[in-house]
Design an enzyme around this catalytic site. Structure first.
Site, PDB file in Angstrom:
ATOM      1  CB  VAL A 141      -0.857   0.004   1.297  1.00  0.00           C
ATOM      2  CG1 VAL A 141      -1.652   1.274   1.412  1.00  0.00           C
ATOM      3  CG2 VAL A 141      -1.760  -1.211   1.352  1.00  0.00           C
ATOM      4  CB  CYS A 142       2.248   3.741  -1.737  1.00  0.00           C
ATOM      5  SG  CYS A 142       1.625   3.894  -3.424  1.00  0.00           S
ATOM      6  CB  ALA A 143       0.007   8.259  -1.125  1.00  0.00           C
TER       7      ALA A 143
END
Ligand SMILES: [Fe+2]
Length: 386
Positions: free
Chosen positions: A77-79
């Site tokens: 997960v990232c932004a």
């Protein structure tokens, strides 16, 4: 990132359903530490969430890979979903089963999950709870005889128009239970787009740059041609104009007044003690007079522990009286001391969101996303955060 590698992906909706079914994945969050501390995917076992920032993988790939558990499916997960795709591909190249969360935390914050509340077969009332999972915001659509009413809609108004359409109903009114500070309201925009009335109480809407109908205590709205009756109850404390909506004497949509295991914070107007006194009267004189079997439907929740097995965030008033710690503080003095000792810091962005919700400033799309990042902070912290 323009050359995003090809990796397996999971949608926010599928991820949410996996968590809800008790089948949570292992999450590797590659945002920076500040972003991670502010906002994470909730509802995971404690050993299933790891933060290793993306830049750390660039600096020390081998060292980072050693920290990632083998033999588990890893969701990265990232932004926005770009850096995480890169890391997921790196993990896959090293034999780790990895997939990328499509759209990252921004898409997670925009996920809306609609659940219909069970209602008696004889009833012509359909009530839907729309859970904006990432922000833990709840809104509602009530449908009867082809008429629909939206309550506390989020800014992504297509969710509401689509839901009404799917129910072969027409949205005829929109209500905000109060002036929201944690998220951008879709109320005025929905009303303007559809040419329908927008209701909010004057105490909260003073200075608004758009037309509205001020809700009055005891206002009775009838939906459709049948017997769905909604009574507005002025329940001040979280804000001066907070209004709860009693639907068919069965459901109480409490806005940010009463949550499943906490209450709305009374300090957002910097008058914590004054508003806490209003909240005491609201809870112990007004709401407490309602019968035990009324179902409390709030506008927010703080943790997934406030969710029932069926995914709906709700509790009966009787259960709240027993389990919500606020009802154990019976005297005004006990209540005030307890609430005033449990107020989290107020996010600075709330001022701006309130101004936007009055139409006094307009946020462009990028700024709107930024303003809404992270979970709501609307509750006095009476329940443990998990
Ligand atoms: Fe609020």
């Amino acid at each position: 990132m323009s050359d995003s590698p090809v990796v397996d992906e999971i949608t926010p909706d599928k991820l949410y359903r996996d968590i809800l079914r008790g089948n949570p994945p292992y999450i590797l969050d590659v945002r920076n530490e500040d972003e991670f501390a502010h906002w994470v995917i909730e509802g995971l076992p404690a050993d299933s969430l790891l933060n290793i920032p993306y830049f750390a993988f660039l600096e020390d790939e081998e060292g980072c890979l050693e920290k990632v558990p083998r033999g588990r499916d890893v969701t990265v997960v990232c932004a926005k979903g770009g850096s995480s795709a890169f890391v997921a591909s790196m993990l896959a190249q090293h034999g780790i089963r990895a997939r990328n969360l499509q759209g990252g935390m921004i898409a997670w914050g925009d996920l809306h999950v609609t659940t219909r509340l069970p209602s008696p077969q004889t009833s012509s009332l359909s009530l839907f709870q729309i859970n904006r999972v990432g922000k833990r915001c709840l809104s509602y659509v009530v449908v009867s005889d082809g008429d629909a009413l939206a309550i506390d809609p989020a800014r992504h108004i297509d969710w509401y128009t689509s839901l009404a359409r799917a129910q072969q109903a027409r949205l005829t009114r929109v209500i905000d239970t109060h002036l929201h500070a944690d998220h951008l309201s879709g109320g005025p925009g929905l009303a303007r787009t559809l040419g329908i009335p927008y209701h909010i109480r004057l105490d909260d809407a003073a200075g608004a740059q758009f037309p509205y109908h001020s809700l009055q205590d005891g206002d009775r709205l009838v939906l459709g041609s049948s017997v769905v009756e909604i009574i507005a109850l002025h329940t001040p404390g979280h804000t001066p104009g907070s209004t709860s909506l009693l639907v068919n004497h069965t459901y109480l949509l409490t806005g940010d007044t009463l949550f499943v295991s906490s209450i709305g914070r009374p300090d957002l107007g910097d008058k914590a003690e004054e508003w806490a006194q209003l909240l005491y009267r609201t809870l112990f004189d007004r709401i407490a007079r309602l019968p035990d079997d009324v179902l409390i439907l709030p506008a927010h929740y703080s943790t997934v522990t406030e969710m029932r097995q069926d995914g709906i965030v709700a509790t009966t008033l009787g259960e709240a009286r027993q389990k919500n710690p606020v009802f154990q503080r019976r005297t005004k003095q006990q209540f005030l001391e307890y609430v005033l000792a449990h107020l989290p810091a107020q996010p600075p962005i709330y001022q701006e969101i309130r101004r936007a919700n009055l139409g006094r400033i307009i946020l462009d799309a990028e700024h709107a996303i930024e303003a809404e990042l992270g979970p709501n902070q609307c509750a006095a912290a009476l329940s443990p955060r998990v």
